[in-house]
Motif scaffolding. Structure first.
Motif, PDB file in Angstrom:
ATOM      1  N   THR A   1      -2.130  -2.901   4.194  1.00  0.00           N
ATOM      2  CA  THR A   1      -0.823  -2.500   4.702  1.00  0.00           C
ATOM      3  C   THR A   1      -0.091  -3.665   5.363  1.00  0.00           C
TER       4      THR A   1
ATOM      5  N   SER B   1       0.846  -1.186   0.000  1.00  0.00           N
ATOM      6  CA  SER B   1       0.000   0.000   0.000  1.00  0.00           C
ATOM      7  C   SER B   1       0.884   1.239   0.000  1.00  0.00           C
TER       8      SER B   1
ATOM      9  N   ASP C   1       2.849   1.422   3.146  1.00  0.00           N
ATOM     10  CA  ASP C   1       4.084   0.639   3.149  1.00  0.00           C
ATOM     11  C   ASP C   1       5.221   1.422   2.490  1.00  0.00           C
TER      12      ASP C   1
END
Length: 454
Positions: free
Chosen positions: A173, A95, A98
């Motif tokens: 995530t 994501s 991240d």
């Protein structure tokens, strides 16, 4: 813009090119990555120009990662075709959060506060950003509110990134670590995306599962899911409540904010007197979370409470639009579910309640017990009949069809000291583009009335 040297020379796919995806393409390009971007909507693909590349046809084995937009389903109601292709090839799914986590090693020393919950996320995020700013540190607010996380400006040393996180973002995530994570509440929502309530709770819990050992978990214990999480993460939890005193935490009872974070309960403020934009128990929950975050960032309690007093509030969240002839008009268009509407109904008295739209839930029976503060209900949209059925035995109701007619009916009945409250308990998609559009129309209709009075 946020960039990450860790992605220099990497080949990264981006799927979903709305606000988050376009920002991801720009951040990856600025980081020196080879970007392949795609969206099912041709107009969105055009926005990324030469980076447009059909990920349905791409060799997934050649990609170092694929960044997904929050709306792309991982599991329910079924994994998206791109998700299936990545899993078959063993390509990591990431994501934008991240990416941000990778970028943090390149950034000046800072703190990150992340806020999630079914209701109150945006208000609490904005409130914490306001507190940080008023207490003298640079702040950047984004994520699920305002700017996407990768579009934020880099902060100087000591800055605080205040990030709203939805369950969709948490679901995606893998590595994001908040220094301070906040859970406000959990009631059923987005079950079509998460499969069931357990899946929704699991997505929220990821915020704390990914925290490092030095992270602080601020968790409301006023619902069973939050209480269970607080027990699971007992080593670094600051419990908050608006229902009971909590040892080691922050609580607000009858408006009185009490700080017990150091093991000695100290009454810090009467929010009813010092925080005019934080009315009602739901806003006291937001204030308790923001206070706990502020104290965890090292701010003095006096400075936090002072910041509460100057908080301007957010549009569409119990926003006072005007007071005309002694009648207060409140725009709470963001209340798109029963729980959110119930919070507004508890915050005011002598209410003329405008409700309805496209329902998220099967019924509205939970609102019947709150009709004691409602003088009359004015119903609009697809849910009008259902709301009338579920609360009509406890309050007078009128089917007004649309918002303009509802406002006119409420004006005709209201007297000085009353509140005309738009708190729909439903989405806006049957008659409006979104809840913002619905709230803007409400505001325009009300303000047009001030012109008439002038």
């Amino acid at each position: 813009m946020i960039t990450a040297s860790a992605y220099k020379g990497k080949k990264v796919g981006v799927f979903g090119l709305a606000r988050t995806g376009v920002a991801a393409v720009q951040a990856l390009e600025a980081s020196g990555a080879d970007v392949l971007a795609w969206d099912d909507v041709p107009e969105r693909r055009a926005a990324v120009g030469a980076y447009s590349h059909d990920l349905y046809e791409a060799d997934m084995h050649s990609l170092d990662a694929v960044m997904l937009a929050p709306g792309v389903p991982l599991n329910f109601p079924a994994p998206h075709a791109i998700v299936v292709r990545c899993r078959e090839a063993g390509t990591p799914l990431i994501s934008d959060f991240d990416f941000f986590e990778k970028a943090r090693t390149d950034m000046a020393p800072h703190k990150v506060v992340a806020i999630t919950g079914t209701n109150g996320k945006s208000t609490t995020t904005a409130l914490i950003g306001h507190v940080v700013d008023e207490c003298g540190l640079p702040a950047a607010i984004g994520g699920n509110i305002g700017k996407g996380i990768l579009s934020l400006d880099l902060l100087p040393e000591g800055g605080v990134y205040v990030l709203e996180m939805s369950s969709f973002q948490l679901d995606l995530t893998q590595s994001f670590k908040a220094d301070i994570g906040i859970l406000l509440n959990i009631t059923p929502d987005h079950l079509d995306r998460h499969g069931d309530l357990d899946g929704y709770v699991a997505a929220k819990q990821r915020l704390f599962e990914q925290q490092g050992p030095d992270g602080v978990a601020v968790i409301s214990v006023d619902d069973s899911h939050g209480a269970a999480m607080a027990t699971t993460y007992a080593g670094h939890v600051v419990p908050i409540s608006v229902e009971t005193a909590v040892a080691g935490g922050v609580y607000v009872l009858d408006g009185m904010l009490t700080d017990d974070m150091d093991g000695e309960a100290v009454v810090c403020a009467d929010l009813r007197e010092c925080a005019p934009m934080l009315l009602g128990s739901h806003n006291w929950q937001n204030a308790a979370a923001a206070y706990a975050a502020g104290r965890s960032l090292g701010f003095k309690f006096e400075d936090i409470i002072s910041a509460f007093g100057s908080f301007p509030g957010l549009a569409h969240r119990q926003e006072t639009v005007a007071t005309i002839d002694g009648i207060r008009y409140v725009n709470d268009s963001k209340a798109t579910n029963v729980d959110a509407a119930s919070r507004a109904l508890r915050a005011f008295e002598n209410i003329h309640w405008i409700a309805g739209g496209r329902p998220k839930e099967k019924n509205f029976t939970a609102l019947a017990a709150l009709m004691g503060t409602v003088k009359h209900a004015y119903l609009i949209g697809e849910a009008a009949d259902a709301i009338a059925h579920d609360v009509g035995g406890d309050v007078d109701v009128a089917d007004c069809r649309d918002l303009e007619h509802a406002i006119e009916c409420a004006r005709a009945n209201a007297v000085e000291g009353d509140v005309i409250l738009l708190s729909p308990a439903c989405t806006a998609f049957d008659q409006f583009r979104d809840f913002e559009n619905r709230g803007d129309v409400f505001r325009s209709l009300v303000l047009a009335r001030t012109g008439e009075r002038s």
